[in-house]
Design an enzyme around this catalytic site. Structure first.
Site, PDB file in Angstrom:
ATOM      1  N   CYS A  40       7.287  18.341  34.316  1.00 35.35           N
ATOM      2  CA  CYS A  40       7.599  17.412  33.462  1.00 35.35           C
ATOM      3  C   CYS A  40       8.887  16.399  33.721  1.00 35.35           C
ATOM      4  CB  CYS A  40       7.279  17.697  31.818  1.00 35.35           C
ATOM      5  SG  CYS A  40       8.684  18.829  31.436  1.00 35.35           S
TER       6      CYS A  40
ATOM      7  N   CYS B 171      11.847  18.577  32.712  1.00 35.73           N
ATOM      8  CA  CYS B 171      12.379  19.730  33.950  1.00 35.73           C
ATOM      9  C   CYS B 171      13.369  18.967  34.852  1.00 35.73           C
ATOM     10  CB  CYS B 171      11.079  20.049  34.895  1.00 35.73           C
ATOM     11  SG  CYS B 171       9.782  20.880  34.046  1.00 35.73           S
TER      12      CYS B 171
ATOM     13  N   ASP C 132      58.927  48.120  43.056  1.00 44.66           N
ATOM     14  CA  ASP C 132      60.018  46.805  43.493  1.00 44.66           C
ATOM     15  C   ASP C 132      59.685  45.425  42.972  1.00 44.66           C
ATOM     16  OD1 ASP C 132      61.355  48.801  45.169  1.00 44.66           O
ATOM     17  OD2 ASP C 132      59.506  48.575  46.516  1.00 44.66           O
TER      18      ASP C 132
ATOM     19  N   ASP D 127      57.976  47.206  49.097  1.00 41.24           N
ATOM     20  CA  ASP D 127      56.565  47.564  49.196  1.00 41.24           C
ATOM     21  C   ASP D 127      56.041  48.142  48.030  1.00 41.24           C
ATOM     22  OD1 ASP D 127      57.894  50.136  49.293  1.00 41.24           O
ATOM     23  OD2 ASP D 127      55.975  50.751  50.543  1.00 41.24           O
TER      24      ASP D 127
ATOM     25  N   ASP E  48      64.660  48.122  49.986  1.00 40.70           N
ATOM     26  CA  ASP E  48      64.044  49.458  49.293  1.00 40.70           C
ATOM     27  C   ASP E  48      63.997  50.496  50.511  1.00 40.70           C
ATOM     28  OD1 ASP E  48      62.612  51.153  47.498  1.00 40.70           O
ATOM     29  OD2 ASP E  48      60.776  50.738  48.707  1.00 40.70           O
TER      30      ASP E  48
END
Length: 804
Positions: free
Chosen positions: A85, A88, A697, A693, A497
């Site tokens: 219809c 839809c 850190d 890493d 580090d």
């Protein structure tokens, strides 16, 4: 139905060739209701917008097109199945309209068709099909018959079109130039020139006029405005002079025509655009290379053990994929059987292939060597490391360097200023030029309009950034934004580090001495460490591989000291010296001597003992990476001060600093103090780079001026950092600083030439030299100079590629 969409929608832009054009598009998008944020990424040729309702996308596309620019869209028509219809049709239409990337959509219930216009970079037919299926209908999408036009093919088609136009413009302009220069007195010279130049101006150059008109409607002006004004004036003036030559003859003047100027200007500008397009294609070659790394199909091992070839899009996490010798790995995963060496140089920049065995990670885009193995897909589609790298590189290439802000402001007022200068030139010639003032003034004004080049200014920074970021990506240095690339050259202090940055970050047992070589004691030590959560426990487990485990009772972890457990009514402990002292455990002289020796070598010493005496002493150390010493020397040679921070004890820190040649170090530093130390250096006026890493850190990385993460570290560190060294090799840092210096130098050269070109070219075009030596610049020469200025800027940026 208004749905908020916080995800950015990317509009692929066409004809947005300079920062000035980008600014015009930005202003246009700012006026569209419902757009929450917008940003034009000139290098990626796209605009990123977030909207409060998906239907605003069509308004945004219309706004861009109204300004005289284009948005690459794909239009399609698909039969909708299962509709009964009209409502839809309404529901199917509604769901499609609210898909990200859909510009327009309508479903016709009578014909049963969905007509849709969408952005090919944001969605495609199968995605729309899934959306329609989600509300209970279906779309008939046939892969073979409806092959999607990709952005690449659309750009290729545009390039072919531009090539065709340029060729025709040059061919048609040549006779006009020859007649205009050498055969002006031949019969019917003017009509012949008019005949050849008209198609060049009105057919091949029509886009300039159309776009200029669209700009004018919005009270805006761009490059097209200058070209349309200059060629339009030259052409109309010539047509007037050809048809009404008597107007000039009555005033004792010759009626010159300037058809060759109008035609040649368009031919040169089209040629310039063609060369620029070709060169700009090369600036994004890094992205194209990365995109080409993923294979289109893979061999999946089915549940029954059979092999099946499937398209890359159909691979799901958990699928087991077979990789044969020489094949590319399609998605990220974990090896389940077999082993082979894999070339990861395209991701990490490291030429040495890496051995992959069971339980080791493999990444999309890397190339298998001679062996064959099977791996389980873990990350697919946009989640793979390769996809994230491509996305990161695109975002970085689309970001603006701080120097660009000034250039943007200049580009924003450039075209109106040039038009004012052209009008002023004409007026001055009219007043001061005597009998030929009108003609000379008109020509000078045309020349000013032609020679001014906002494109050179607009391309100066982004092309250099594109090449710089792309070159970094090829060498395993991922740069997140243009700002950090520009700032890296100023770095004069680097905070490193220790663990995972200078050292491998994988502690290993380098020695173990037993009081008595007892197999049961080894089994008890292994079983104790198996239950321990301490990072050093893993090193001991690795060292004791193959030793059988034993059942222990009453396991207890003692924070900061070690662990204890019972076996056969005997208590055993593993931990530091303090733990042994607290339990009054005696230590044999030979073991103590060995412990002292290892302690002097800055190794971490742990003890294993029963209730009464020490049974073994173990030395654990984190190896310094092979390349760290060389990298540290390189950085010091560049005049950079290096500082090492570690949570380790003073003795270990001192030994690592001595072995690597670092002058400044701090031991026993807590994570929050790392950021304070970075601030301290910044207060001393230093430009600080932080290299780390781990999660610990991340605060220091966020505080630093330039943050660099190691690719083998934690995802959080990589998210926070502005640069990532994929291979975790410290020698890449001096390379990144050199790349920054070269990129910034290229930007400065580009800007210098772009500014100088306009500063010298515009006054000469206006006729400033005429009173001195009678020199007037020919509009044709101005057209060639303007075309070359953009090409020279892009070519200079491309030189970056070949610098070491």
């Amino acid at each position: 139905m208004a749905t908020s969409n916080s995800e950015p929608i990317y509009l692929p832009l066409e004809n947005v060739e300079s920062e000035h054009c980008a600014l015009i598009v930005e202003k246009g998008l700012a006026q569209v209701k419902g757009i929450e944020s917008h940003k034009v990424e000139l290098n990626n040729r796209r605009a990123a917008i977030t909207v409060d309702d998906n239907e605003v996308v069509s308004d945004a596309v219309r706004a861009v097109k109204d300004l005289g620019y284009g948005v690459t869209t794909v239009k399609g028509s698909f039969p909708v199945l299962g509709m009964t219809c009209a409502s839809c049709a309404g529901s199917a239409e509604s769901i499609v309209k609210h898909q990200p990337g859909v510009v327009n959509a309508s479903v016709n219930f009578a014909t049963g068709n969905l007509t849709v216009e969408y952005l090919p970079n944001m969605t495609d037919a199968p995605t729309l099909q899934k959306a329609v299926q989600s509300v209970g209908y279906d779309l008939l999408v046939e892969d073979e018959s409806t092959q999607q036009e990709t952005l690449e093919t659309i750009h290729a088609e545009k390039f072919k079109q531009l090539k065709r136009k340029t060729t025709w413009a040059i061919l048609l302009s040549l006779p006009v130039v020859i007649i205009g220069m050498f055969f002006m007195d031949m019969p019917y010279a003017d009509p012949i020139m008019w005949l050849f130049s008209t198609p060049v101006v009105l057919w091949l150059g029509k886009d300039f006029f159309i776009n200029a008109w669209k700009q004018a409607k919005h009270r805006s002006a761009n490059m097209d405005t200058l070209v349309a004004l200059s060629t339009g004036i030259a052409y109309l003036f010539s047509v007037f002079n050809m048809l009404f030559a008597d107007f000039w003859h009555q005033r004792g003047l010759h009626a010159h025509v300037y058809f060759e100027a109008a035609a040649v200007i368009i031919a040169f500008i089209l040629l310039g655009k063609l060369l620029e397009e070709k060169a700009k294609g090369n600036t994004s070659s890094a992205i194209k290379k990365l995109m080409g790394l993923q294979p289109k199909t893979v061999v999946v091992i089915q549940a029954d053990g059979t092999e099946k070839q499937v398209a890359i899009d159909e691979v799901n996490a958990g699928d087991v994929i077979l990789v044969k010798p020489g094949e590319k790995i399609a998605v990220d995963g974990m090896v389940v059987s077999g082993n082979s060496y894999v070339d990861e140089s395209m991701l990490s920049g490291e030429p040495v292939p890496v051995l992959k065995k069971a339980n080791e990670k493999v990444f999309a885009g890397t190339i298998n060597q001679k062996g064959s193995f099977q791996f389980e897909a873990v990350k697919v589609g946009r989640e793979t490391m390769l996809a994230q790298i491509i996305s990161m590189v695109q975002d970085a290439q689309g970001s603006k360097a701080p120097v660009q802000k000034l250039v943007d402001r200049i580009a924003g007022i450039f075209v109106p200023v040039v038009i004012v200068i052209a009008i002023l030139t004409f007026v001055l010639w009219l007043i001061l030029g005597g009998d030929s003032g009108l003609v000379q003034g008109l020509l000078a004004a045309v020349t000013v309009l032609v020679i001014a080049c906002p494109c050179a200014l607009g391309l100066a920074t982004p092309t250099a950034i594109m090449v710089g970021v792309g070159k970094g990506a090829e060498r395993g240095i991922l740069i997140k934004d243009a700002e950090s690339l520009e700032l890296a050259k100023k770095v004069n202090a680097i905070v490193l580090d220790k663990t995972g940055t200078i050292t491998e970050g994988r502690p290993q047992v380098t020695g173990i001495q037993w009081l008595n070589d007892d197999d049961t004691a080894k089994s008890i030590l292994l079983s104790l460490e198996k239950q321990s959560e301490h990072p050093l426990a893993e090193a001991v487990l690795k060292h004791l591989e193959g030793v059988p485990a034993i059942a222990l009772s009453m396991f207890d972890s003692i924070t900061g000291k070690g662990a204890k457990a019972s076996h056969d009514d005997e208590t055993y402990v593993v931990g530091n010296r303090k733990l042994l002292s607290e339990h009054g455990i005696s230590i044999d002289n030979a073991l103590q001597q060995q412990a002292n020796e290892w302690g002097g070598e800055s190794k971490t010493v742990i003890w294993f003992a029963n209730r009464s005496q020490a049974l073994a002493v173990i030395a654990i150390s984190d190896q310094i990476k092979e390349t760290s010493v060389q990298a540290i020397k390189e950085m010091q040679d560049m005049g950079i001060e290096l500082y090492m921070l570690t949570g380790d004890n003073e003795a270990t820190a001192k030994a690592i600093a001595q072995q690597t040649g670092i002058g400044h170090y701090k031991a026993e530093v807590l994570p929050q103090h790392k950021a304070d130390f970075v601030k301290e250096l910044q207060q001393q006026g230093k430009v600080v780079a932080m290299v780390g890493d781990g999660i610990n850190d991340s605060t220091a990385l966020a505080t630093a001026d330039v943050s660099i993460a190691m690719g083998k570290g934690s995802d959080i560190a990589m998210d926070v950092a502005k640069m990532t060294i994929i291979s975790s090799d410290l020698t890449k840092i001096p390379q990144a600083i050199r790349l920054s210096k070269q990129t910034v130098a290229t930007i400065k050269q580009n800007l210098f030439w772009a500014f100088i070109y306009n500063l010298i070219g515009i006054p000469i075009a206006a006729g400033i030299l005429y009173p001195i030596n009678g020199f007037l610049l020919n509009p044709m020469i101005a057209g060639a100079a303007m075309a070359l200025s953009s090409v020279s800027v892009v070519s200079n940026s491309l030189r970056l590629k070949w610098k070491k």
